[in-house]
Design an enzyme around this catalytic site. Structure first.
Site, PDB file in Angstrom:
ATOM      1  CG  HIS A  25      -0.126  -0.292   2.646  1.00 42.69           C
ATOM      2  ND1 HIS A  25       0.315   1.270   3.272  1.00 42.69           N
ATOM      3  CD2 HIS A  25      -0.275  -0.880   3.639  1.00 42.69           C
ATOM      4  CE1 HIS A  25       0.946   0.620   3.603  1.00 42.69           C
ATOM      5  NE2 HIS A  25       0.474  -0.713   5.098  1.00 42.69           N
ATOM      6  CG  HIS A  28       4.147  -1.699   2.415  1.00 38.19           C
ATOM      7  ND1 HIS A  28       3.085  -1.542   1.915  1.00 38.19           N
ATOM      8  CD2 HIS A  28       5.271  -2.330   3.639  1.00 38.19           C
ATOM      9  CE1 HIS A  28       2.498  -2.040   3.300  1.00 38.19           C
ATOM     10  NE2 HIS A  28       3.665  -2.578   3.907  1.00 38.19           N
ATOM     11  CB  CYS A 134       1.545  -8.550  18.691  1.00 35.25           C
ATOM     12  SG  CYS A 134       0.808  -7.860  17.001  1.00 35.25           S
ATOM     13  CB  CYS A 137       4.254  -6.551  15.579  1.00 32.02           C
ATOM     14  SG  CYS A 137       3.075  -4.981  16.437  1.00 32.02           S
ATOM     15  CB  CYS A 159      -0.821  -5.966  19.696  1.00 34.35           C
ATOM     16  SG  CYS A 159      -0.211  -4.802  18.730  1.00 34.35           S
ATOM     17  CG  HIS A 162      -1.632  -5.211  14.487  1.00 35.60           C
ATOM     18  ND1 HIS A 162       0.108  -5.090  14.917  1.00 35.60           N
ATOM     19  CD2 HIS A 162      -0.637  -5.558  13.011  1.00 35.60           C
ATOM     20  CE1 HIS A 162       1.213  -5.050  13.875  1.00 35.60           C
ATOM     21  NE2 HIS A 162      -0.239  -5.647  12.457  1.00 35.60           N
ATOM     22  CE  LYS A 314       2.420   1.390  10.395  1.00 36.40           C
ATOM     23  NZ  LYS A 314       1.785   0.250  10.197  1.00 36.40           N
ATOM     24  CE  LYS A 317      -4.370  -3.401   0.791  1.00 40.10           C
ATOM     25  NZ  LYS A 317      -3.050  -3.599  -0.221  1.00 40.10           N
TER      26      LYS A 317
END
Ligand code: ME8
Length: 545
Positions: A25, A28, A134, A137, A159, A162, A314, A317
């Site tokens: 996405h 990156h 996690c 992560c 987490c 996430h 943040k 996806k």
């Protein structure tokens, strides 16, 4: 040997190696574009450069995604690399020198040799781990890292990145004696403030390490998608220990091949590891400790940039806020994508993406500010001189002032690139775009042309040669801009370069040096200037989403 002083000749820059659980996405793409702009800039200084990117293919996250899709992890990784991760580099116009995959033998073999060496040296011991993990992560968490769940996750520990419950592990593992490196790491940050950048990242790392380090579990034995531990193949290596080593294996760490050994000598240590702030601790704490344990020279700088935010969070996806780079590039082009993200967000800070902001900057800065400037100058050379650059008259104060702006833009951009303040480099270049537009507005070449027409046939006017001087000066400013913009908007820079009839190639491998942009008086009289297609055509309805 473990201090970062021993710099090699090469400017060696890396991106993170991305997980293949999903397609790229724009988060990156952001890191990759930044890496490409900085390395293109260094190439244009005519330094030896090595730009590495790649994919991180082991671990539970990738394994579970493959299982959910009913294929083996290797098949899944192959599919994602070929369909998404390699093609996106082309989409972004990124010129990486190598692409490492952690499933390649050049990586797995050298990783095994590396950990065997640490084991032999007594840096690794057997123990047991109990605690939260996690999978998103791929990280062992401390209780203090977690947040309390609400709603459907009431009573669970989540987490914070996430927003998902962590898993409780209880396993026999091998441990790396990381706690032994606390003092050496603090000494490193002290002696080399440039090791962690920007300052906010450095402060975070300092506080974390001062708080004390625990030994790190570096193996797992409840699944098998990873590199086997050579002395105990019932375990696979922890995915981060595996992944971090890509930066060394890709350039020939411990290879027997003479060519690879020479590559390592010429490249190591890395100049810059570009990472997002989510993975700062791995790069600024675990990684240097691993290298210290192995007795290898340390990278010069770990630079953590901020997050692209969507709706204040943040982008990711897994939260369905991910935007594919092609969604933007199909409409605006790769140059606009690169320009927008490099200019609109202060590199090192978080930034919100919005279609409206992108569209507004595209039209104001790229279409009206820059593209229009280039076509106006080419059109006037066409109209008044049949598309052939005339001989300029003497430079007056306005011409000297514009050349001065170019020199200052080069100096400021160079400094900004060295500080990895990419947005400031783009701003510096744009001072020349703005100054050249202002120069034309003030010099009014169209009026000078009219006055020349009305001139009596027997005597030269005070304006003699002025029109030529103005247009040649504007063309020189455009030549400077083509050079300076090449790392940022390579396609438009190349097109502009060609329209100025410049003969030497601008391309990244046979480049015009950056410092050449600081001086005018380069384009010879007689050069053919052509008005090609608009560099950034104005978009009437830029947002289609
Ligand atoms: O962490 N904003 O891989 P990954 C800005 N495999 N940058 C973002 C971003 C966002 N919203 N989302 C992702 C891993 N990134 C490991 C790395 S390295 C030895 C192993 C970028 O696929 C940013 O660079 O989760 C971030 O650090 C990286 O993608 C994480 O990619």
């Amino acid at each position: 040997r473990t201090m970062p002083d021993a710099a090699s000749e090469t400017f060696y820059l890396t991106t993170p190696i991305y997980y293949v659980n999903d397609a790229p996405h724009i988060g990156h793409a952001y890191t990759t574009v930044a890496a490409d702009v900085v390395t293109r800039w260094h190439r244009q200084r005519q330094e030896p450069v090595w730009f590495l990117t790649g994919t991180d293919e082991h671990g539970q996250k990738v394994m579970r995604t493959a299982e959910a899709n009913g294929v083996s992890p290797q098949e899944w990784a192959d599919r994602l690399v070929e369909s998404s991760w390699k093609p996106v580099l082309h989409t972004l116009d990124a010129l990486n020198d190598d692409f490492i995959r952690t499933t390649q033998p050049r990586h797995t073999e050298r990783v095994q040799a590396f950990i065997q060496d640490l084991y032999t040296k007594g840096e690794i011991y057997a123990g047991s781990y109990e605690g939260p993990y996690c999978v998103g992560c791929e990280e062992y968490k401390l209780p203090g890292d977690l947040v309390d769940g609400t709603g459907e996750h009431e009573g669970q520990k989540l987490c914070p990145i996430h927003g998902k419950p962590v898993e409780m592990l209880s396993e026999q593992n091998y441990f790396f004696k990381m706690s032994a490196y606390q003092d050496r790491l603090l000494a490193l940050y002290e002696a080399h403030p440039e090791f962690v950048q920007p300052a906010s990242a450095r402060n975070e790392v300092l506080a974390f390490v001062k708080g004390g380090l625990q030994d790190l579990s570096i193996s797992r034995n409840t699944f098998d998608w990873g590199i086997p531990i050579p002395w105990d193949t019932t375990h696979v290596l922890y995915v981060w220990f595996d992944a971090l080593l890509n930066y060394a294996t890709a350039v020939g760490l411990d290879s027997d091949d003479p060519e690879q050994r020479a590559k390592f000598a010429a490249t190591w240590p890395p100049s810059v590891h570009l990472v997002g702030k989510d993975i700062l601790r791995f790069h600024a704490v675990i990684w240097p400790a691993m290298l210290m344990a192995a007795g290898l020279p340390l990278p010069r700088t770990v630079f953590a940039h901020g997050w692209l935010l969507v709706g204040g969070e943040k982008m990711s996806k897994s939260k369905l806020t991910g935007i594919a780079p092609s969604q933007i590039i199909d409409h605006f082009g790769s140059d606009a994508f690169r320009y927008y993200f490099m200019r609109a967000i202060a590199f090192g800070q978080d930034g919100s993406f919005s279609w409206e902001d992108l569209a507004a900057r595209y039209n104001a800065e790229l279409a009206n500010g820059f593209g229009n400037l280039a076509s106006r100058v080419a059109a006037m050379v066409g109209k008044y001189y049949g598309g052939v650059l005339p001989q300029a008259g003497p430079a007056g104060p306005a011409e000297q002032a514009l050349e001065q702006v170019a020199a200052q833009a080069v100096a400021a951009a160079e400094k900004a690139i060295d500080a990895l303040a990419i947005h400031e480099a783009v701003n510096a270049v744009w001072t020349l775009v703005d100054a050249t537009n202002l120069y034309l507005t003030e010099q009014e070449p169209w009026k000078v042309a009219k006055a020349d027409d009305e001139k009596t046939p027997d005597g030269g006017s005070a304006q003699e040669g002025r029109l030529a001087t103005i247009l040649v000066t504007a063309a020189e400013a455009l030549r400077s801009l083509a050079v300076l913009l090449h790392p940022i908007t390579p396609k438009a820079a190349q097109a502009l370069w060609e329209s100025l009839g410049a003969e030497a190639p601008l391309g990244a491998l046979a480049v015009q040096p950056v410092d050449g942009a600081a001086h005018f008086g380069v384009l010879p009289a007689g050069t053919t200037v052509t008005k090609g297609a608009s560099l950034f055509p104005r978009l009437e309805d830029p947002v289609t989403e």
